[in-house]
Design an enzyme around this catalytic site. Structure first.
Site, mmCIF file in Angstrom:
data_model
loop_
_atom_site.group_PDB
_atom_site.id
_atom_site.type_symbol
_atom_site.label_atom_id
_atom_site.label_comp_id
_atom_site.label_asym_id
_atom_site.label_seq_id
_atom_site.Cartn_x
_atom_site.Cartn_y
_atom_site.Cartn_z
ATOM 1 N N HIS A 59 52.257 29.482 156.204
ATOM 2 C CA HIS A 59 53.468 30.196 156.650
ATOM 3 C C HIS A 59 53.470 30.262 158.168
ATOM 4 O O HIS A 59 53.351 31.336 158.754
ATOM 5 C CB HIS A 59 53.491 31.600 156.060
ATOM 6 C CG HIS A 59 53.418 31.656 154.569
ATOM 7 N ND1 HIS A 59 52.257 31.459 153.864
ATOM 8 C CD2 HIS A 59 54.385 31.878 153.630
ATOM 9 C CE1 HIS A 59 52.512 31.567 152.563
ATOM 10 N NE2 HIS A 59 53.786 31.815 152.392
ATOM 11 N N GLU A 75 59.171 28.222 146.805
ATOM 12 C CA GLU A 75 57.709 28.114 146.680
ATOM 13 C C GLU A 75 57.271 27.746 145.265
ATOM 14 O O GLU A 75 56.180 27.220 145.069
ATOM 15 C CB GLU A 75 57.042 29.437 147.084
ATOM 16 C CG GLU A 75 57.117 29.718 148.585
ATOM 17 C CD GLU A 75 56.338 30.971 148.999
ATOM 18 O OE1 GLU A 75 56.042 31.106 150.194
ATOM 19 O OE2 GLU A 75 56.037 31.811 148.134
ATOM 20 N N HIS A 130 51.742 35.066 146.076
ATOM 21 C CA HIS A 130 50.701 35.253 147.103
ATOM 22 C C HIS A 130 51.198 36.177 148.230
ATOM 23 O O HIS A 130 50.863 35.974 149.387
ATOM 24 C CB HIS A 130 50.206 33.904 147.637
ATOM 25 C CG HIS A 130 51.268 33.039 148.252
ATOM 26 N ND1 HIS A 130 51.214 31.661 148.216
ATOM 27 C CD2 HIS A 130 52.394 33.335 148.947
ATOM 28 C CE1 HIS A 130 52.270 31.165 148.858
ATOM 29 N NE2 HIS A 130 52.993 32.162 149.313
ATOM 30 N N HIS A 150 62.323 35.472 145.656
ATOM 31 C CA HIS A 150 62.378 36.275 146.871
ATOM 32 C C HIS A 150 63.189 35.575 147.947
ATOM 33 O O HIS A 150 63.217 34.362 148.020
ATOM 34 C CB HIS A 150 61.009 36.710 147.400
ATOM 35 C CG HIS A 150 60.022 35.644 147.814
ATOM 36 N ND1 HIS A 150 59.694 34.554 147.042
ATOM 37 C CD2 HIS A 150 59.261 35.536 148.944
ATOM 38 C CE1 HIS A 150 58.764 33.827 147.661
ATOM 39 N NE2 HIS A 150 58.490 34.393 148.827
#
Ligand SMILES: [Fe+3]
Ligand SMILES: [Fe+3]
Lengths: 137, 287, 287, 137
Positions: C59, C241, C12, C193
Site C-alpha cells: 500500500h 483486492e 488485512h 471497502h
C-alpha cells in the site's frame, strides 16, 4: 502452448552440460549476491575513489566470503564466476581498472591478449566441440 | 490510428558506442561494422518514425540484484543516460512518449502480460547504442522512445514463445491508440557472443545467419520454439539476448518483407547482426 | 515433495493490526472481529505449515510510483517491517524460504508468468496483519513466508483470470519442489471497502457472501471471469483486492472443501472476510 | 482466454460511471505523480519533522501545481483525489496528522465523524443507487 520444457530441474540441468560456461542461475545469483552488489557500487565515482585508495578496506565492508574477496582482489574472473559473480556486475571492477570488455574477457580464456584479439579478428572461437560435454560435439 | 511500420534488429555492443563517441568509426577495424548501417541511416531519415519502442536489456546499470523485472516498460517523459563506469555516454537524453507508453502498459496488463511499469530510469548502452547506429550523433534524438527492458541476465529469461506473444500484444496495443503515429519496434542485443569463462569469444556465423534467415522468412513457428539452451550452446552465453529480437518480430505479424541485412564479425567480442523488416500484411493488428 | 495443504483468505485491515498491537482485541467493537479467528488459530497450530505463500498488495509502502510490478515474488532470507507512518508494527521480522521462493520464481517464469524477483524488501500491513490474525503475538513467526506482492493500486491490476492462472502455476511449481514441505497459500485483502470519495464506507454484505460461497463451491469458471468493474461497483474501489484471493483459490485446484468461514462488518471502513479451504482433489498439481 | 474486455478504452470508460469514486488510472497517476511522491516522502521521520515545522516550505520543494499544494495544505482529500492523488499515498499525510483511516476517510463523505462511524457500525453504506450513474442503480 508450445512443447517447451516446463520442468525447471530439467531446464537447469542442461546448463551444466556447456563447456567453459557458467549460466547465471538462481543458485549462482544467491551465492554471488554480495559480490555482485559490491561490484555494482563501483558505478558511483566516490566509491571508485575509495576502492582505488584501499581495495582491501573497501571490500571488507561487504558481507562476502574471503574466497570471493580474494578472487576480486586477484582479478581472477573465472574464480569470481565460480563463486557466483556475473560478468555484467564484474564489468564495474574491470572498467574501474581501465580495461575494456575485450581485454577483460580475454583473461578468462587462458590466451594472451594478442592471441585472443587475433582469434576474434579471424572469426572468433568455433562452436565445434564446445557445444556439449555429454555429447562431445 | 498508430501503426507499426517497420522493425529493426541490431546488436548493441558497448564498444560500438565508444567508437562513435570517440570519432573512430573510420578506423579499418571498425569501418565494416558501420558500413552496414549506411543504408539504414538513409532509410530512417526518409521513414521519419514518430516513436520507437526499443526492446533491450539493462546490463546491471539501472537495475541491480535487488529487483529483477522480467518485462519492464518505461512510461516516463525522459530517461537519463547511465554512468556505466566511464561516465555517461555523451549522447542526448532520451525523450519518452508517455501517452503511448501508458496506453501500451495498460493494454498489455489487460491482455494478461505481467508488466512492471517504470516511471524513473536511466538507460544504458543496450538502448543508446542502437540509437547511435541508426541516427548518428544528432543534437537531439529525432524520435520519441518507449523502452521495454527484458531480463536476460538472471535465469530464466522469458521464453522465446512468451517474447513473441508480447510482440503480438504490443502490436494490438499500438493499433488501438487513437493518435496517428508512425511507430517502429526495435529488437536489440546479440548476435553470437560469450563474455565469460574459457569458452569466451565464441562466434557461430552459420547459426547467426540461419537466425537472420528465419527472422526474414519464417512465420514464427520455428523461431518462437527455439529453446534457451540452443542459444547458449550455439551462440554463447550472451547470445540469449536474441530472444529480444522475437518481441520485435512478433509485433510485425506472421510474415515480413526484409528490406536490409548486415552481418559482420567481430566487434569487440561479438558478432554484429542487423535487419530491417516491414510487416508483409496490410495491418499488423490482424495478428 | 512439497504440497499445498490448504488455502486461507483473510482481510488485512491495518486497524486490526493496531488493535492487536495495542492489546485491545477484547473491546466490544473488536471482539466479534477476532472471535472468527479463534478456530483458525487452533487449526493452524495443529496444521503446522512449514511455509506460507502470502499473496498481498503493498500500500505505497515498499513501492512508490517509480516502479510498479504487477506480480512480484520475494526471494529473500528475511523481510523487515515497514514504517507506515507510525513506526514499524512491533511484530517479529518475517523469515523467508529462499530455496522454495527461487524455485517458484524460476518455475513461474519458465511457465510464462512475467514475474519481478525481489531480493530486498520491507513488508507492510497487507502481509503482517494476516500473520497476526492467524498466529497472534509470538516471539517469532512459526512459519517461513514467501511474499507475492500484486499491484492492485494503479490500474489495471491483473485480471481475475490471470490471477487464477498464477495460482495454478504456483501449485505446479510447489509440486515440483523436491523437499517435503507443508505449504499453505494465503490470499489477503478485501472484502467490501471504499476508502475514498463521497461513496466511502460502501459495504455490500450480500455480494461479499456470494463471493464467499463461490470461493467455497465454484470450480472457478464463475470466479475467474468477474470483471474488475464488478468489484468496484459492488464492493467499493478497494474491493478490487479480492482478485488476490483468486491466486490462492487457483492454487487449490478445481474443487475445494471449506473448513471455516467468518464474516463481520465493520472493522474500521471495511467488511472482514475469512475462509479456510482444503484442496478437494488428492493432489493440487493435477490441475 | 475468457470473453474479457481487451479494449482498454472501453475498460477505462466504465470507471467514470461509478458515483463518488475516482479510479486510479494512468491519467490520474500521471497527473498526481509528484503529489503522491511528496506524500510518500513523509514515511521518513526526518521529513515528517520538516513538514510539520513548515508545511508550505516543505511542499514548495516538490514540482506540484499550486492547486495540488493547496489541496494538501487544506487537507481537502476529495480535491486531492481530483488532482491525481491516491489514497494510499495520501494516507502518509493524514497519518502524520495523527488521523486514522476511519477518521480521514470519513472527511470525504460530507458526513460528521460521528455519523460516518455510526453508518459503518450499522453495516456501512448501501450499494443501492451508487453502483452506476448511467443505469441509475
Ligand atoms: Fe547486451
Ligand atoms: Fe489492503
Amino acid at each position: 502452448m508450445t512443447g517447451r520444457t516446463r520442468d525447471i530441474h530439467a531446464y537447469l540441468a542442461e546448463f551444466d552440460d556447456i563447456p567453459g560456461t557458467r549460466v547465471y542461475t538462481a543458485k549462482r545469483a544467491r551465492q554471488g549476491y554480495w559480490m555482485n552488489q559490491f561490484a555494482m557500487s563501483l558505478m558511483k565515482a566516490e566509491n571508485r575513489e575509495r576502492w582505488k585508495a584501499d581495495e582491501r578496506a573497501y571490500i571488507d565492508e561487504w558481507p562476502m566470503t574471503e574466497d570471493q574477496k580474494q578472487a576480486v582482489l586477484d582479478r581472477d574472473y573465472n574464480r569470481c564466476l565460480d563463486l557466483g559473480g556475473n560478468i555484467y556486475f564484474l564489468a564495474k571492477v574491470f572498467s574501474t581498472d581501465g580495461l575494456s570488455f575485450l581485454q577483460a574477457v580475454g583473461t578468462m580464456t587462458g590466451m594472451s591478449p594478442q592471441d585472443y584479439q587475433a582469434m576474434m579478428i579471424a572469426g572468433g572461437r568455433s562452436p565445434e566441440g564446445v557445444r556439449s560435454i555429454r555429447e562431445k560435439r | 490510428m498508430a501503426r507499426i511500420s517497420a522493425g529493426v534488429a541490431t546488436s548493441h555492443i558497448p564498444a560500438i558506442g565508444a567508437t562513435i563517441d570517440n570519432g573512430k568509426t573510420g578506423e579499418p577495424y571498425w569501418a565494416p561494422v558501420f558500413a552496414g548501417y549506411d543504408w539504414s541511416k538513409q532509410w530512417i531519415a526518409e521513414e521519419k518514425p514518430d516513436v520507437v519502442i526499443i526492446v533491450y536489456n539493462d546490463h546491471a546499470s539501472a537495475f541491480d540484484m535487488r529487483i529483477i523485472p522480467t518485462f519492464a516498460i518505461g512510461c516516463a517523459d525522459r530517461y537519463g543516460i547511465c554512468d556505466e563506469g566511464w561516465g555517461p555516454r555523451p549522447v542526448p537524453e532520451v525523450i519518452g512518449h508517455a501517452d503511448l507508453a501508458w496506453h501500451i502498459a495498460q493494454s498489455l496488463i489487460l491482455d494478461e502480460f505481467d508488466m512492471t511499469i517504470i516511471n524513473e530510469m536511466d538507460v544504458d548502452h543496450g538502448l543508446t547504442v542502437p540509437l547511435s547506429l541508426m541516427f548518428g550523433q544528432p543534437e537531439a534524438w529525432p524520435v520519441k522512445v518507449i523502452p521495454i527492458a527484458v531480463n536476460v541476465v538472471t535465469y530464466p529469461p522469458p521464453s522465446g514463445n512468451r517474447c513473441w506473444q508480447l510482440g503480438e500484444a504490443i502490436a494490438r496495443a499500438v493499433a488501438s491508440f487513437p493518435e496517428d503515429l508512425n511507430v517502429q519496434v526495435w529488437g536489440t542485443g546479440g548476435m553470437s557472443h560469450q563474455l565469460q569463462g574459457p569458452r569466451a569469444g565464441l562466434i557461430n556465423a552459420e547459426w547467426d545467419n540461419r537466425f537472420l534467415d528465419l527472422m526474414s522468412t519464417n512465420d514464427g513457428e520455428t523461431l518462437r520454439t527455439i529453446p534457451h539452451i540452443e542459444y547458449l550452446r550455439e551462440t554463447g552465453s550472451e547470445g540469449i539476448e536474441m530472444v529480444m529480437w522475437l518481441i520485435m518480430r512478433g509485433a510485425l505479424g506472421r510474415m515480413v518483407k526484409p528490406l536490409h541485412r548486415h552481418y559482420h564479425v567481430p566487434a569487440s567480442n561479438t558478432a554484429v547482426g542487423h535487419l530491417i523488416l516491414r510487416p508483409a500484411e496490410s495491418s499488423s493488428s490482424e495478428v
